[in-house]
Design an enzyme around this catalytic site. Structure first.
Site, PDB file in Angstrom:
ATOM      1  CD  GLU A 139     -11.200  -0.001 -18.071  1.00 37.60           C
ATOM      2  OE1 GLU A 139     -11.686   0.640 -17.124  1.00 37.60           O
ATOM      3  OE2 GLU A 139     -10.169   0.329 -18.677  1.00 37.60           O
TER       4      GLU A 139
ATOM      5  CG  ASP B 219       7.148  -1.932 -15.515  1.00 39.14           C
ATOM      6  OD1 ASP B 219       7.757  -1.010 -14.939  1.00 39.14           O
ATOM      7  OD2 ASP B 219       5.967  -1.808 -15.946  1.00 39.14           O
TER       8      ASP B 219
END
Length: 318
Positions: free
Chosen positions: A232, A257
């Site tokens: 990240e 979803d």
């Protein structure tokens, strides 16, 4: 780098250390003095490092020395060590190694142009960049970025981009209709996240999580989970982190979803208002924080331009 202050320096001159101390004290009152003190300290450190390097090289050659040779007497070694010590100062004075320059660049208070070594790209590039250009078989990207450790899934294997698109298209089409999005955009995003389905996150037992969009599982998620190490971006610097992701029974469940995930999160409402314009939708999605990769939206746009996606999508549209 200017290292004239070392031109006439002697390794055994303890006055050099006092000079560095005095320079450091002056640096509190002057920016120029601070820079000069930093240069001197960096050059001194490079000199010490070089001396350690030479000493290690001498030590490594001891196994090949003739102990009975007069050139290996303690007296010769003493002067040899003195020579190496002074040589280290001379090498630092002309910047032969360049280590002092790097130290100054890293520690300089105004070193705005300094880039951490972990971000520099030499012969290796981030997998996601190569994936967009089609230079290699992509490795998976996690949400928000690519993974480091991958366990191959035992199901839902896709031979190539075409098979991935064909398998996902119908599910993406049905789900995308709920928010008025072009299914190609959804497929492109899933392709970027999973490397055209070749690297979908796996659960602990080795089975596929079927998570095409690498959506993380928080406390509100009641379903199965899969864990993995991700990369990240924090303040522009990539950082390894261990994260938990949602796991689904099927690809269809994952796609549905994803739509629910966007609808249920207030921060993605601006993105949902731009579904009629794919570029604006992707920009809004990134701006809302879906991924920390600063080039996330642009990478998906590049995937959308891929011949495989355009040709297969055209044949599937009906």
């Amino acid at each position: 780098m200017d290292t004239n202050h070392l031109d006439k320096q002697n390794f055994f001159d303890l006055g050099n250390l006092d000079s560095l101390r005095q320079s450091a004290l002056k640096s509190d009152a002057s920016s120029d003095a601070s820079k000069e003190a930093l240069k001197k300290a960096a050059a001194q450190f490079e000199s010490i490092f070089t001396q350690m390097l030479l000493k290690s090289m001498r030590k490594a050659n001891e196994a090949f020395e003739d102990k009975d040779s007069p050139f290996n007497s303690s007296g010769v070694k003493f002067f040899e060590e003195m020579h190496d010590q002074q040589l280290s100062v001379e090498l630092s004075s002309n910047g032969s190694l360049g280590l002092a320059d790097l130290i100054v660049q890293q520690l300089s208070p105004d070193g705005k142009k300094f880039t951490p070594g972990s971000v520099l790209r030499t012969t290796a590039e981030f997998d996601s960049d190569k994936r967009v250009r089609g230079n290699q078989e992509a490795k998976p990207e996690t949400h928000p970025m690519a993974e480091f450790a991958t366990v191959e899934q035992s199901e839902n294997r896709f031979e190539d981009a075409e098979s991935f698109i064909s398998s996902v298209w119908e599910h993406a089409k049905n789900a995308a209709e709920k928010i008025g999005l072009n299914p190609a955009v959804m497929v492109a995003q899933a392709a970027l996240e999973t490397g055209w389905g070749k690297h979908i996150i796996s659960k602990a037992d080795g089975t596929s999580s079927n998570n095409l969009f690498n959506i993380k599982s928080d406390k509100s998620w009641q379903g199965d989970k899969a864990s993995k190490v991700t990369l990240e971006f924090e303040q522009g610097v990539p950082v390894k982190k261990h994260a938990s992701f949602r796991s689904y029974q099927s690809i269809k469940d994952s796609v549905n979803d994803f739509v629910d995930f966007l609808n249920e999160n207030p921060r993605y409402q601006d993105a949902l208002k731009n579904t009629a314009e794919p570029a604006a939708f992707l920009d809004s999605l990134q701006k809302a924080g879906y991924a920390t990769d600063p080039n996330y939206a642009n990478k998906i746009k590049q995937v959308l331009k891929r011949v495989e996606l355009q040709s297969v999508a055209a044949s599937l549209v009906r």
